[in-house]
Write a protein that holds these residues in place. Sequence first.
Motif, PDB file in Angstrom:
ATOM      1  N   LYS A  28       0.930  -1.266  -0.157  1.00 18.20           N
ATOM      2  CA  LYS A  28      -0.062   0.012  -0.093  1.00 18.20           C
ATOM      3  C   LYS A  28       0.876   1.322  -0.012  1.00 18.20           C
ATOM      4  O   LYS A  28       0.523   2.142  -0.683  1.00 18.20           O
ATOM      5  CB  LYS A  28      -0.915   0.089   1.294  1.00 18.20           C
ATOM      6  CG  LYS A  28      -2.149  -0.952   0.962  1.00 18.20           C
ATOM      7  CD  LYS A  28      -2.922  -0.972   2.579  1.00 18.20           C
ATOM      8  CE  LYS A  28      -3.955  -1.729   2.353  1.00 18.20           C
ATOM      9  NZ  LYS A  28      -4.968  -1.896   3.537  1.00 18.20           N
ATOM     10  N   LYS A  29       1.917   1.310   0.849  1.00 19.53           N
ATOM     11  CA  LYS A  29       2.612   2.356   0.807  1.00 19.53           C
ATOM     12  C   LYS A  29       3.420   2.859  -0.452  1.00 19.53           C
ATOM     13  O   LYS A  29       3.679   3.962  -0.809  1.00 19.53           O
ATOM     14  CB  LYS A  29       3.904   2.156   1.974  1.00 19.53           C
ATOM     15  CG  LYS A  29       3.418   2.414   3.353  1.00 19.53           C
ATOM     16  CD  LYS A  29       4.298   2.242   4.364  1.00 19.53           C
ATOM     17  CE  LYS A  29       3.906   2.252   5.911  1.00 19.53           C
ATOM     18  NZ  LYS A  29       4.889   2.140   6.691  1.00 19.53           N
ATOM     19  N   GLU A  30       3.807   1.691  -1.160  1.00 25.22           N
ATOM     20  CA  GLU A  30       4.695   1.741  -2.415  1.00 25.22           C
ATOM     21  C   GLU A  30       3.537   2.368  -3.448  1.00 25.22           C
ATOM     22  O   GLU A  30       3.658   3.268  -4.255  1.00 25.22           O
ATOM     23  CB  GLU A  30       4.997   0.500  -2.835  1.00 25.22           C
ATOM     24  CG  GLU A  30       6.199  -0.237  -1.901  1.00 25.22           C
ATOM     25  CD  GLU A  30       6.344  -1.466  -2.289  1.00 25.22           C
ATOM     26  OE1 GLU A  30       7.638  -1.933  -1.851  1.00 25.22           O
ATOM     27  OE2 GLU A  30       5.507  -2.188  -2.943  1.00 25.22           O
ATOM     28  N   ALA A  31       2.313   1.937  -3.387  1.00 24.03           N
ATOM     29  CA  ALA A  31       1.279   2.197  -4.356  1.00 24.03           C
ATOM     30  C   ALA A  31       1.023   3.794  -4.101  1.00 24.03           C
ATOM     31  O   ALA A  31       0.996   4.778  -5.085  1.00 24.03           O
ATOM     32  CB  ALA A  31      -0.007   1.520  -4.179  1.00 24.03           C
ATOM     33  N   ALA A  32       1.076   4.150  -2.985  1.00 21.36           N
ATOM     34  CA  ALA A  32       0.863   5.596  -2.658  1.00 21.36           C
ATOM     35  C   ALA A  32       2.058   6.571  -3.120  1.00 21.36           C
ATOM     36  O   ALA A  32       1.751   7.642  -3.802  1.00 21.36           O
ATOM     37  CB  ALA A  32       0.606   5.913  -1.061  1.00 21.36           C
ATOM     38  N   ALA A  33       3.101   6.054  -3.068  1.00 22.49           N
ATOM     39  CA  ALA A  33       4.258   6.657  -3.388  1.00 22.49           C
ATOM     40  C   ALA A  33       4.458   6.951  -4.784  1.00 22.49           C
ATOM     41  O   ALA A  33       5.105   7.824  -5.312  1.00 22.49           O
ATOM     42  CB  ALA A  33       5.687   6.105  -2.724  1.00 22.49           C
ATOM     43  N   TRP A  34       4.065   5.769  -5.553  1.00 20.98           N
ATOM     44  CA  TRP A  34       3.956   5.863  -6.927  1.00 20.98           C
ATOM     45  C   TRP A  34       2.534   6.299  -7.496  1.00 20.98           C
ATOM     46  O   TRP A  34       2.597   6.421  -8.894  1.00 20.98           O
ATOM     47  CB  TRP A  34       4.448   4.473  -7.600  1.00 20.98           C
ATOM     48  CG  TRP A  34       5.689   3.919  -7.315  1.00 20.98           C
ATOM     49  CD1 TRP A  34       6.200   3.627  -6.225  1.00 20.98           C
ATOM     50  CD2 TRP A  34       6.747   4.100  -8.309  1.00 20.98           C
ATOM     51  NE1 TRP A  34       7.465   3.126  -6.705  1.00 20.98           N
ATOM     52  CE2 TRP A  34       8.030   3.554  -7.798  1.00 20.98           C
ATOM     53  CE3 TRP A  34       6.878   4.454  -9.739  1.00 20.98           C
ATOM     54  CZ2 TRP A  34       9.166   3.334  -8.427  1.00 20.98           C
ATOM     55  CZ3 TRP A  34       7.933   4.505 -10.252  1.00 20.98           C
ATOM     56  CH2 TRP A  34       9.092   3.752  -9.780  1.00 20.98           C
TER      57      TRP A  34
END
Length: 199
Positions: A28-34
């Motif tokens: 989830k954190k990666e999705a938000a960052a990208w």
Amino acid sequence: MQILKITEEKRGRILVHTDGVDCFPLYKKEAAAWGIAEGAELSREKWERLCGELLQKRAIRRAMYLLQQMDRTEAQLRRKLAEGHYPPELIDGAVAYVESYHYIDDFRYACTYIRFHQSQKSRLQLKLALLQRGVPAETAEQAIEEEYGDCEEELIQKFLEKKQYDPEQTDWKEKQKICQSLARKGFPISKIKRLMDLT
């Protein structure tokens, strides 16, 4: 590429479904960052950066982890990575990486399998087992030629002893039954007949 939907997995993991690649895993954190969100557009350039900086490395780490657990054929490794929802291009990259370090080698796998199982299986049973594990037929045959000792006669003899076979005392119907049973196990008829004294 259009992001069609995002489904939640375990431990903060998500699967991103697009119209370009079937799906790929992220946290989830990666999705938000990208900037990965349902309905958003994922450009080719961004997809390539995402693969290069994050997903390809993760696929390689997963492949290494899977190979640490046990030796696998290329087909088995590809299947496990596909189960983890890695797209084919990332699977190809991970397989190429581990192959370059000889972490997977179907011939070596086949030789090890044969050495371990040849005291219980015929040549044919070994070949079928290797084919089921994704070893190419030519590689399986080459490994069998190199590794398989001439223990088929010994295996047939053990089977006959287990069945308490006596050529003088066993009736024809029972002889046929035993012969067929050995043939189904993949032993050559010529060896079976000779050891059963049927010639």
